[in-house]
Design an enzyme around this catalytic site. Sequence first.
Site, PDB file in Angstrom:
ATOM      1  N   TYR A 145      36.841 -35.273  10.927  1.00  0.00           N
ATOM      2  CA  TYR A 145      37.819 -35.649   9.890  1.00  0.00           C
ATOM      3  C   TYR A 145      37.142 -36.557   8.861  1.00  0.00           C
ATOM      4  O   TYR A 145      37.248 -36.328   7.657  1.00  0.00           O
ATOM      5  CB  TYR A 145      39.047 -36.330  10.508  1.00  0.00           C
ATOM      6  CG  TYR A 145      40.107 -36.670   9.469  1.00  0.00           C
ATOM      7  CD1 TYR A 145      40.911 -35.664   8.919  1.00  0.00           C
ATOM      8  CD2 TYR A 145      40.289 -37.971   9.023  1.00  0.00           C
ATOM      9  CE1 TYR A 145      41.868 -35.965   7.951  1.00  0.00           C
ATOM     10  CE2 TYR A 145      41.244 -38.277   8.060  1.00  0.00           C
ATOM     11  CZ  TYR A 145      42.029 -37.277   7.537  1.00  0.00           C
ATOM     12  OH  TYR A 145      42.983 -37.576   6.571  1.00  0.00           O
ATOM     13  N   SER A 166      40.492 -39.865   1.730  1.00  0.00           N
ATOM     14  CA  SER A 166      41.053 -40.806   2.710  1.00  0.00           C
ATOM     15  C   SER A 166      40.137 -42.017   2.850  1.00  0.00           C
ATOM     16  O   SER A 166      38.919 -41.904   2.662  1.00  0.00           O
ATOM     17  CB  SER A 166      41.171 -40.125   4.069  1.00  0.00           C
ATOM     18  OG  SER A 166      41.527 -41.063   5.062  1.00  0.00           O
TER      19      SER A 166
HETATM   20  N1  LIG Z   1      49.218 -39.445   6.122  1.00  0.00           N
HETATM   21  C1  LIG Z   1      48.206 -40.267   5.994  1.00  0.00           C
HETATM   22  O1  LIG Z   1      48.236 -41.430   6.490  1.00  0.00           O
HETATM   23  C2  LIG Z   1      46.999 -39.867   5.202  1.00  0.00           C
HETATM   24  C3  LIG Z   1      46.012 -40.832   4.965  1.00  0.00           C
HETATM   25  C4  LIG Z   1      44.888 -40.486   4.239  1.00  0.00           C
HETATM   26  C5  LIG Z   1      44.759 -39.210   3.733  1.00  0.00           C
HETATM   27  N2  LIG Z   1      45.727 -38.285   3.983  1.00  0.00           N
HETATM   28  C6  LIG Z   1      45.517 -36.936   3.435  1.00  0.00           C
HETATM   29  O2  LIG Z   1      46.640 -36.578   2.636  1.00  0.00           O
HETATM   30  C7  LIG Z   1      46.742 -35.147   2.602  1.00  0.00           C
HETATM   31  C8  LIG Z   1      48.181 -34.749   2.898  1.00  0.00           C
HETATM   32  O3  LIG Z   1      48.482 -35.065   4.256  1.00  0.00           O
HETATM   33  P1  LIG Z   1      49.930 -35.549   4.735  1.00  0.00           P
HETATM   34  O4  LIG Z   1      49.775 -36.886   5.317  1.00  0.00           O
HETATM   35  O5  LIG Z   1      50.904 -35.319   3.636  1.00  0.00           O
HETATM   36  O6  LIG Z   1      50.137 -34.562   5.974  1.00  0.00           O
HETATM   37  P2  LIG Z   1      51.112 -33.301   6.212  1.00  0.00           P
HETATM   38  O7  LIG Z   1      52.535 -33.696   5.998  1.00  0.00           O
HETATM   39  O8  LIG Z   1      50.713 -32.779   7.531  1.00  0.00           O
HETATM   40  O9  LIG Z   1      50.730 -32.275   5.052  1.00  0.00           O
HETATM   41  C9  LIG Z   1      49.606 -31.439   5.124  1.00  0.00           C
HETATM   42  C10 LIG Z   1      49.790 -30.322   4.121  1.00  0.00           C
HETATM   43  O10 LIG Z   1      48.607 -29.512   4.170  1.00  0.00           O
HETATM   44  C11 LIG Z   1      49.003 -28.153   4.326  1.00  0.00           C
HETATM   45  N3  LIG Z   1      48.002 -27.374   5.066  1.00  0.00           N
HETATM   46  C12 LIG Z   1      47.438 -27.656   6.267  1.00  0.00           C
HETATM   47  N4  LIG Z   1      46.629 -26.660   6.650  1.00  0.00           N
HETATM   48  C13 LIG Z   1      46.687 -25.719   5.656  1.00  0.00           C
HETATM   49  C14 LIG Z   1      46.095 -24.445   5.477  1.00  0.00           C
HETATM   50  N5  LIG Z   1      45.251 -23.924   6.386  1.00  0.00           N
HETATM   51  N6  LIG Z   1      46.386 -23.743   4.351  1.00  0.00           N
HETATM   52  C15 LIG Z   1      47.237 -24.253   3.433  1.00  0.00           C
HETATM   53  N7  LIG Z   1      47.824 -25.459   3.532  1.00  0.00           N
HETATM   54  C16 LIG Z   1      47.554 -26.180   4.650  1.00  0.00           C
HETATM   55  C17 LIG Z   1      50.306 -28.220   5.134  1.00  0.00           C
HETATM   56  O11 LIG Z   1      51.064 -27.026   4.922  1.00  0.00           O
HETATM   57  P3  LIG Z   1      51.262 -25.837   5.992  1.00  0.00           P
HETATM   58  O12 LIG Z   1      51.168 -26.428   7.363  1.00  0.00           O
HETATM   59  O13 LIG Z   1      52.627 -25.308   5.656  1.00  0.00           O
HETATM   60  O14 LIG Z   1      50.184 -24.866   5.685  1.00  0.00           O
HETATM   61  C18 LIG Z   1      50.981 -29.425   4.473  1.00  0.00           C
HETATM   62  O15 LIG Z   1      51.631 -29.017   3.295  1.00  0.00           O
HETATM   63  C19 LIG Z   1      45.726 -34.628   3.622  1.00  0.00           C
HETATM   64  O16 LIG Z   1      44.562 -34.223   2.965  1.00  0.00           O
HETATM   65  C20 LIG Z   1      45.422 -35.845   4.480  1.00  0.00           C
HETATM   66  O17 LIG Z   1      44.151 -35.754   5.064  1.00  0.00           O
HETATM   67  C21 LIG Z   1      46.846 -38.572   4.700  1.00  0.00           C
END
Ligand SMILES: NC(=O)c1ccc[n+]([C@@H]2O[C@H](COP(=O)([O-])OP(=O)(O)OC[C@H]3O[C@@H](n4cnc5c(N)ncnc54)[C@H](OP(=O)(O)O)[C@@H]3O)[C@@H](O)[C@H]2O)c1
Length: 250
Positions: free
Chosen positions: A156, A143
């Site tokens: 984070y 990120s």
């Molecule tokens: N959205 C943004 O603006 C943004 C920006 C920078 C970086 N990111 C990064 O991108 C990645 C994806 O995030 P997203 O934005 O797509 O959010 P999201 O829709 O909340 O997706 C998060 C994913 O991680 C899984 N997860 C969470 N806890 C887990 C656990 N204990 N075991 C297994 N799986 C787990 C969730 O699945 P379950 O809940 O079903 O387990 C879900 O599939 C993350 O690393 C986030 O930090 C996001």
Amino acid sequence: MGSGFRHALVIGASSGIGEAIARCLAADGTRVALIARRADELERITGEINAAAGEERALFRVHDVADTDEAPGLMQEIARALGGLDLVVYAAGLMHPVAFDEFDPVKDLEMLRVNLEGAVAWLDPVAERFSRLGSGTIVGIGSVAGDRGRSGNPAYCTSKAGLHAYLEALRNRVARDGVTIVTIKPGFVDTAMTRGLDGLFWLISADRAAEIILRHARRGSVSAYVPARWRLVMAVIRCIPSFIFRRLKV
Ligand SMILES: NC(=O)c1ccc[n+]([C@@H]2O[C@H](COP(=O)([O-])OP(=O)(O)OC[C@H]3O[C@@H](n4cnc5c(N)ncnc54)[C@H](OP(=O)(O)O)[C@@H]3O)[C@@H](O)[C@H]2O)c1
């Protein structure tokens, strides 16, 4: 155009960026395994992928990345079930909302467990396998938040900074064996993680993020901001002296 990958594993594929990457890969003909905790979501997504493909192109396993002991065995089982493995994407992530005056080690340690420890537990055995076989691509979703220690969410930022350092070190270890490791630093992406947050700008869809991320995976980029315009912003932010940065409530 095909994705260039034949067998892929996406960890954190039940929503957001990971789901979009899994769908994108499958639409390009890649056999893909999806991992996360929510069985109902994984079942729905793989069902939709397989219905669209007209064959069993996707499979899923329910797993909590905090159960780090399970990772090596599950990786082997998935590689067997897919018939190989040439791409692994670690997209699992958690960002708890943290109040400015909140110091809660339970919340903070959970973010470190999912975002960093889970990545190490999965990517160590994957790197060993790819290294032994002499090829393979690993993508880690970090990120822009990992580029500075932001007062708004210390753990984070730490989890992402740690992930960036780990991915770089792993790359430097296995690059000579033919293994590619790509560090992705997204800006704001429209997913469950950002829903309801204030002050978002340059928000892109998860589909657009997935498209850019997979382009970098195919190219074998070392590190990439998503979208690319964050590179310039973060170059400036990284240069802000600490005594000024600490006054910014970010
Ligand atoms: N959205 C943004 O603006 C943004 C920006 C920078 C970086 N990111 C990064 O991108 C990645 C994806 O995030 P997203 O934005 O797509 O959010 P999201 O829709 O909340 O997706 C998060 C994913 O991680 C899984 N997860 C969470 N806890 C887990 C656990 N204990 N075991 C297994 N799986 C787990 C969730 O699945 P379950 O809940 O079903 O387990 C879900 O599939 C993350 O690393 C986030 O930090 C996001």
